[in-house]
Design a protein around this motif. Structure first.
Motif, short mmCIF file in Angstrom:
data_model
loop_
_atom_site.label_atom_id
_atom_site.label_comp_id
_atom_site.label_asym_id
_atom_site.label_seq_id
_atom_site.Cartn_x
_atom_site.Cartn_y
_atom_site.Cartn_z
N ILE A 92 1.22 -0.96 0.02
CA ILE A 92 -0.35 0.31 0.48
C ILE A 92 0.74 1.54 -0.48
N GLU A 93 0.75 2.17 -0.90
CA GLU A 93 1.43 3.63 -0.97
C GLU A 93 0.76 4.41 -0.44
N ASN A 94 -0.49 4.20 -0.23
CA ASN A 94 -2.02 5.07 -0.17
C ASN A 94 -2.62 4.91 0.64
N GLU A 100 -2.71 12.92 4.84
CA GLU A 100 -3.51 14.10 5.15
C GLU A 100 -3.26 14.38 3.65
N ASP A 101 -4.53 13.70 2.86
CA ASP A 101 -5.15 13.99 1.63
C ASP A 101 -5.99 14.43 1.36
N ILE A 102 -7.28 14.33 2.44
CA ILE A 102 -8.96 14.72 2.71
C ILE A 102 -8.79 15.44 1.47
N VAL A 103 -10.20 15.22 -0.06
CA VAL A 103 -10.61 16.33 -0.38
C VAL A 103 -12.01 17.29 -0.05
N SER A 104 -11.99 15.46 -0.78
CA SER A 104 -14.61 16.09 -0.25
C SER A 104 -14.78 15.13 0.89
N PHE A 105 -15.96 15.87 1.48
CA PHE A 105 -16.65 14.88 2.72
C PHE A 105 -18.48 14.62 1.23
N LYS A 127 -13.75 11.38 1.49
CA LYS A 127 -12.56 11.03 -0.95
C LYS A 127 -10.98 11.78 -0.08
N ASP A 128 -10.20 11.18 -0.76
CA ASP A 128 -9.11 11.43 -0.82
C ASP A 128 -8.38 12.09 -2.15
N THR A 129 -7.14 11.90 -1.96
CA THR A 129 -6.69 12.92 -3.59
C THR A 129 -6.29 11.82 -4.46
N GLN A 130 -6.46 10.60 -3.86
CA GLN A 130 -5.95 9.65 -4.51
C GLN A 130 -7.37 8.16 -5.05
#
Length: 237
Positions: A138-140, A175-180, A220-223
């Protein structure tokens, strides 16, 4: 034996077999209450971290040793461990301050410890820690499922309530959360998406008396990883 001597001996016998008088006897009022257990302090796995020191069993599982500090007036500990992907919980009990368990890899978990006494019904529960059990390749990491702040889960709101502010919190190891994505409604589980936001709150949501409302958050995150929270609920009286 004359009557006087018989009476004297009988009185002495009764006195020797009887209980102590009120001035010298013990009383339950003098018994000190059993001290209650105190809450344990969690040590490992640490909060909001990746657990990467376990013993790898295979690509799917590893063994992790949970460790906490001893608490006062405690005879046993109940460890509560929840798989945050499935919400399945196990609650093994031990008399030591550590416990080794086999866990799925690449999965988020939540754990706490309840201190118990053999001589009291009182209990004390530690804080709650969350961690990811290290996964294979796992990388992200996906975000941890969001936690409710307000309205508190299961609360009854006053019957003059016409709007509520939904507030939650979420975290991510990367630490790459972008939206809910907010799902809200009278259905259980809720299916209506009422908002997609970058904030961890949604203000002025309309509600009405006599209804129970259910809501949950997709983080959701950037990945393009995502997690879905448990279902939260509240009722307007």
């Amino acid at each position: 034996m004359n009557k006087y001597l018989y009476t004297l001996l009988t009185g002495l016998l009764i006195a020797s077999c009887g209980g102590s008088d009120s001035s010298g006897g013990s009383s339950t009022d003098d018994v000190e209450p059993t001290p209650s257990p105190t809450a344990a302090i969690l040590v490992f796995p640490e909060d909001n971290t990746e657990c990467n020191t376990g013993e790898i069993v295979n690509e799917q599982e590893s063994r992790v040793t949970f460790v906490w500090n001893a608490s006062e007036n405690t005879d046993s500990y109940e460890l509560s461990l929840t798989n945050l992907n499935t919400n399945n919980t196990i609650t093994p009990t031990v008399r030591d301050t550590e416990l080794r368990l086999t866990l799925l890899r690449g999965v988020p978990y939540e754990w706490s410890v309840t201190s118990k006494s053999d001589f009291s019904n009182e209990e004390a529960t530690s804080s709650t820690f969350r961690f990811f059990n290290e996964g294979f390749g796992i990388e992200n990491y996906a975000p941890f499922p969001a936690e409710v702040i307000s309205p508190e889960n299961g609360i009854n709101l006053m019957n003059n309530t016409s709007e509520v502010n939904l507030i939650w919190e979420a975290s991510d190891l990367d630490e790459d959360i972008v939206s809910f994505e907010v799902l809200f409604g009278n259905e259980n589980p809720p299916v209506d998406v009422v908002s997609e936001t970058n904030d961890s709150f949604l203000n002025n949501v309309n509600v009405s008396s006599g209804n129970t409302y259910y809501w949950r958050i997709i983080t959701k995150d950037t990945q393009s990883n995502s997690s879905i929270s448990p279902i939260f609920e509240f009722k307007v009286l």
